[in-house]
Design a protein around this motif. Structure first.
Motif, short mmCIF file in Angstrom:
data_model
loop_
_atom_site.label_atom_id
_atom_site.label_comp_id
_atom_site.label_asym_id
_atom_site.label_seq_id
_atom_site.Cartn_x
_atom_site.Cartn_y
_atom_site.Cartn_z
N UNK A 85 0.72 -1.29 0.14
CA UNK A 85 0.16 0.05 -0.01
C UNK A 85 0.85 1.24 0.12
N UNK A 86 2.22 1.38 -0.04
CA UNK A 86 3.07 2.41 0.16
C UNK A 86 2.53 3.26 -1.19
N UNK A 87 2.40 4.67 -0.61
CA UNK A 87 2.20 5.75 -1.67
C UNK A 87 3.20 6.35 -2.42
N UNK A 88 4.25 6.10 -1.81
CA UNK A 88 5.68 6.64 -2.57
C UNK A 88 6.08 5.95 -3.76
N UNK A 89 6.23 4.61 -3.93
CA UNK A 89 6.28 3.74 -4.88
C UNK A 89 5.09 2.82 -5.16
N UNK A 90 4.25 3.38 -5.68
CA UNK A 90 2.89 2.37 -5.44
C UNK A 90 2.93 1.20 -6.57
N UNK A 91 2.49 0.11 -5.89
CA UNK A 91 2.11 -1.19 -6.59
C UNK A 91 0.91 -1.14 -7.46
N UNK A 92 0.82 -0.98 -8.62
CA UNK A 92 -0.41 -1.12 -9.41
C UNK A 92 -0.68 -2.50 -9.95
N UNK A 93 -1.87 -2.99 -9.51
CA UNK A 93 -2.44 -4.17 -9.96
C UNK A 93 -3.18 -4.31 -11.16
N UNK A 94 -3.68 -3.02 -11.48
CA UNK A 94 -4.56 -2.70 -12.53
C UNK A 94 -5.93 -3.51 -12.70
N UNK A 95 -6.37 -4.35 -11.73
CA UNK A 95 -7.50 -4.91 -11.87
C UNK A 95 -8.22 -5.06 -10.38
N UNK A 96 -9.52 -4.72 -10.59
CA UNK A 96 -10.38 -4.47 -9.09
C UNK A 96 -10.25 -6.00 -8.40
N UNK A 97 -10.27 -7.18 -9.34
CA UNK A 97 -10.56 -8.37 -8.66
C UNK A 97 -9.41 -8.76 -7.99
N UNK A 98 -8.26 -8.11 -8.23
CA UNK A 98 -7.01 -8.49 -7.46
C UNK A 98 -6.91 -8.00 -6.13
N UNK A 99 -7.55 -6.63 -6.13
CA UNK A 99 -7.48 -5.55 -5.07
C UNK A 99 -8.55 -6.10 -4.04
N UNK A 100 -9.88 -6.70 -4.32
CA UNK A 100 -10.72 -6.80 -3.55
C UNK A 100 -10.26 -7.80 -2.27
N UNK A 101 -9.66 -9.04 -2.72
CA UNK A 101 -9.28 -9.60 -1.56
C UNK A 101 -8.17 -8.95 -0.59
N UNK A 102 -7.22 -8.33 -1.36
CA UNK A 102 -6.21 -7.74 -0.76
C UNK A 102 -7.11 -6.60 0.39
N UNK A 103 -7.90 -5.89 -0.10
CA UNK A 103 -8.33 -4.89 0.58
C UNK A 103 -9.27 -5.58 1.84
N UNK A 104 -9.80 -6.61 1.66
CA UNK A 104 -10.74 -7.26 2.75
C UNK A 104 -9.77 -7.97 3.61
N UNK A 105 -8.55 -8.81 3.28
CA UNK A 105 -7.63 -9.31 4.19
C UNK A 105 -7.13 -8.45 4.98
N UNK A 106 -6.84 -7.22 4.54
CA UNK A 106 -6.15 -5.98 5.28
C UNK A 106 -6.99 -5.37 6.29
N UNK A 107 -8.42 -5.47 5.94
CA UNK A 107 -9.14 -4.67 6.92
C UNK A 107 -9.45 -5.76 8.03
N UNK A 108 -9.27 -7.09 7.73
CA UNK A 108 -9.76 -8.17 8.82
C UNK A 108 -8.29 -8.05 9.69
N UNK A 109 -7.26 -7.91 9.15
CA UNK A 109 -5.89 -7.86 9.94
C UNK A 109 -5.70 -6.58 10.79
#
Length: 121
Positions: A61-85
């Motif tokens: 999630x770093x804003x300085x050197x962002x990692x772009x996955x370009x697909x929402x379907x990849x970010x949905x589980x990452x956001x969910x797991x991060x929120x749970x953590x």
């Protein structure tokens, strides 16, 4: 700190929906700050397993050197797991830092010095 980490978790869950790019920039900054706070606390309590997890979150999630996955379907589980953590680390009991056991006389001397100097313990 608990309200801030809860806010980070809620923002991660909101990030599942389609929102403007400005929200995701805000989310990157917010989650990075939250991950830095958790990383500092877990390292100070010597909880290395959580430290590694939140270091990975900080890198993703770093804003300085962002990692772009370009697909929402990849970010949905990452956001969910991060929120749970964030919720998990928020409600886990933190171990107390170990204090040295001082002799009673030394405790009284230190307490007297603190009171004379105006320091509250």
């Amino acid at each position: 700190m608990k309200p801030f980490l809860t806010f980070c978790a809620i923002c991660c869950f909101v990030g599942i929906f389609r929102l403007p790019i400005e929200y995701y920039t805000f989310l990157r900054i917010l989650v990075s700050i939250g991950a830095l706070i958790v990383l500092y606390n877990t390292l100070s309590f010597r909880q290395y397993y959580f430290s590694i997890i939140f270091l990975v979150i900080l890198i993703i999630f770093n804003p300085v050197f962002p990692i772009y996955l370009y697909r929402k379907s990849l970010w949905i589980p990452i956001d969910t797991i991060t929120g749970i953590l964030f919720l998990l680390i928020n409600f886990i009991d933190k171990p107390e830092q170990k204090r040295m056991k001082l002799p009673k006389k030394l405790q009284n001397i230190l307490l007297t010095q603190d009171l004379l100097c105006g320091i509250k313990s």
